[in-house]
Design a protein around this motif. Structure first.
Motif, PDB file in Angstrom:
ATOM      1  N   TYR A 192       0.791  -1.215   0.000  1.00 31.65           N
ATOM      2  CA  TYR A 192       0.000   0.000   0.000  1.00 31.65           C
ATOM      3  C   TYR A 192       0.834   1.282   0.000  1.00 31.65           C
ATOM      4  CZ  TYR A 192      -3.977  -3.034   1.029  1.00 31.65           C
ATOM      5  OH  TYR A 192      -4.938  -4.004   0.973  1.00 31.65           O
ATOM      6  N   TRP A 193       1.919   1.310   0.718  1.00 34.39           N
ATOM      7  CA  TRP A 193       2.704   2.549   0.782  1.00 34.39           C
ATOM      8  C   TRP A 193       3.335   2.865  -0.575  1.00 34.39           C
ATOM      9  CZ3 TRP A 193       1.619   5.929   4.115  1.00 34.39           C
ATOM     10  CH2 TRP A 193       1.277   5.606   5.428  1.00 34.39           C
ATOM     11  N   MET A 196       0.568   3.896  -2.801  1.00 36.43           N
ATOM     12  CA  MET A 196       0.174   5.273  -2.504  1.00 36.43           C
ATOM     13  C   MET A 196       1.108   6.264  -3.194  1.00 36.43           C
ATOM     14  SD  MET A 196      -2.317   6.381  -0.395  1.00 36.43           S
ATOM     15  CE  MET A 196      -3.633   5.629   0.564  1.00 36.43           C
ATOM     16  N   PHE A 200      -0.045   8.792  -5.867  1.00 35.03           N
ATOM     17  CA  PHE A 200       0.106  10.225  -5.630  1.00 35.03           C
ATOM     18  C   PHE A 200       0.744  10.918  -6.827  1.00 35.03           C
ATOM     19  CE2 PHE A 200       2.908  13.714  -4.288  1.00 35.03           C
ATOM     20  CZ  PHE A 200       1.991  14.574  -3.708  1.00 35.03           C
ATOM     21  N   TRP A 238      -9.053   0.538  -8.332  1.00 33.89           N
ATOM     22  CA  TRP A 238      -8.205   0.790  -7.164  1.00 33.89           C
ATOM     23  C   TRP A 238      -8.866   0.261  -5.908  1.00 33.89           C
ATOM     24  CZ3 TRP A 238      -5.441   6.229  -7.095  1.00 33.89           C
ATOM     25  CH2 TRP A 238      -4.428   6.237  -8.072  1.00 33.89           C
ATOM     26  N   TRP A 242      -7.506  -2.835  -3.707  1.00 31.56           N
ATOM     27  CA  TRP A 242      -7.125  -2.513  -2.326  1.00 31.56           C
ATOM     28  C   TRP A 242      -7.703  -3.589  -1.404  1.00 31.56           C
ATOM     29  CZ3 TRP A 242      -4.440   1.885  -0.336  1.00 31.56           C
ATOM     30  CH2 TRP A 242      -4.446   1.997   1.057  1.00 31.56           C
ATOM     31  N   MET A 308      -8.796   8.636  -1.449  1.00 30.75           N
ATOM     32  CA  MET A 308      -7.402   8.291  -1.167  1.00 30.75           C
ATOM     33  C   MET A 308      -6.946   8.901   0.151  1.00 30.75           C
ATOM     34  SD  MET A 308      -5.783   6.255  -3.291  1.00 30.75           S
ATOM     35  CE  MET A 308      -4.055   6.684  -3.548  1.00 30.75           C
ATOM     36  N   PHE A 312      -5.370   6.850   3.189  1.00 28.72           N
ATOM     37  CA  PHE A 312      -4.065   7.258   3.720  1.00 28.72           C
ATOM     38  C   PHE A 312      -4.111   7.346   5.242  1.00 28.72           C
ATOM     39  CE2 PHE A 312      -1.105  10.646   5.028  1.00 28.72           C
ATOM     40  CZ  PHE A 312       0.091  10.098   4.590  1.00 28.72           C
TER      41      PHE A 312
END
Length: 364
Positions: A192-193, A196, A200, A238, A242, A308, A312
């Motif tokens: 996930y990071w 992200m 982004f 997405w 996820w 998002m 986050f």
């Protein structure tokens, strides 16, 4: 550079000369591109008229749309003509002149905002300021919190860099699309990071390609299709992947919960888009510009960027599963708000009252 040139919109008279570049091109080239773009979109100079551009100034493109819709209209600044559609061979200041130096605001239907149109004299000393103003002038007045407040400065830096090396908006869109697909892959594997981060960068580039197109006047039909197509299609993927990636964290939702969450986020997303389409079809404007409430709600409505932000925050807390459930609930709430607003608009229309944006002010 004074003289008359032929464009897709019709004859254009360039007033004066100016060697100072703007977004990597001369002001004469910028004006030519504006007229060509307008002509390709179906706008045309009225018979017996000509467009005029004063090369000493840079102006908001919305002013060109206004003058093409009103033969004889000329916008000026402190008594000096800037852009207009004037009768051939006539002094433009004898036409219907609107002097914008009085601070009046106009409604920009394309970007959904009420503001004083940008007009500035172009010199080496003002070039950077003009590029900044024209960049921010290309921002939609009604959009989400992240696009409006978080990354405009970063996107400006990237837009300038892309323009300086000759990148086209389609190149930026292609890079963003690749990152979008990569983020989807990472989400599916619970990374996930990293996902992200890829997401982004894609979200920022999604701003850059549109601003680059508007600032350099290089929009294209297929570029718009590609940009909006990616924007429209990817969010449900997405959220789905996820959910798939939660298994890698040992936080997989039960089969029933996962199904309910997916129905909420996917059906909710599609139905919100349908509501927006119905509002646009029946009332000729975006639902988010009807009343001030609608514009304020657009800041946080369940679109990709606010969603998002929810994920986050959940990820910071180490609970990506809770984030997905919260996203589903927020989607349902947003859908309910939009459904109520559509019903209220139909009721208002049936009562005989016009549906007009709270920001709209006609040009005198």
């Amino acid at each position: 550079m004074s003289g008359t040139i032929a464009t897709a919109a019709g004859p254009v008279r360039l007033i004066g000369d100016n060697a100072t570049p703007i977004w990597g091109m001369t002001n004469a080239e910028r004006c030519r591109r504006l007229a060509e773009s307008a002509g390709k979109d179906g706008a045309a100079v009225a018979p017996g008229h000509e467009l005029l551009f004063n090369l000493d100034f840079v102006f908001d493109p919305m002013l060109l749309r206004e003058v093409l819709g009103q033969p004889g209209l000329v916008f000026a600044w402190n008594g000096v003509p800037v852009v207009g559609q004037a009768p051939l061979g006539r002094d433009p200041m004898t036409a219907s002149v609107v002097d914008l130096a009085d601070g009046r605001k106009l409604y920009n239907r394309q970007l959904r905002k009420l503001e004083q149109p940008f007009v500035r004299d172009l010199t080496p000393a003002t070039r950077r300021e003009i590029e900044r103003r024209s960049y921010f002038g290309a921002y939609k007045g009604v959009t989400d919190l992240l696009t409006k407040y978080l990354w405009p400065e970063l996107a400006l830096w990237l837009t300038r860099g892309a323009a300086s090396i000759g990148m086209t908006p389609n190149m930026v869109t292609a890079i963003g699309a690749a990152l979008c697909i990569y983020a989807t892959y990472l989400f599916a594997h619970g990374q996930y990071w990293t996902g992200m981060l890829a997401g982004f960068i894609f979200m920022v580039l999604d701003t850059v390609d549109g601003k680059l197109a508007r600032c350099t006047i290089t929009s294209s039909k297929w570029g718009n299709v590609a940009d909006h197509g990616v924007d429209l299609i990817h969010p449900p993927f997405w959220w789905y992947f996820w959910g798939v990636g939660l298994g890698s964290w040992g936080l997989a939702l039960s089969t029933q919960t996962f199904a309910l969450v997916m129905v909420a986020v996917i059906a909710g997303y599609i139905l919100q888009r349908v509501i927006e389409g119905l509002f646009l079809k029946d009332f000729g404007m975006d639902i988010h510009v009807w009343r001030r409430f609608d514009s304020d709600f657009r800041l946080i409505t369940a679109r990709r960027n606010p969603n998002m932000a929810i994920l986050f925050v959940a990820l910071l807390a180490g609970r990506p599963d809770v984030g997905l459930v919260a996203l589903a609930w927020w989607t349902v709430i947003s859908l309910a708000v939009h459904a109520v607003r559509l019903a209220q608009a139909y009721r208002t229309h049936r009562s005989g009252r016009p549906i007009v944006s709270w920001m709209e002010e006609p040009v005198p």
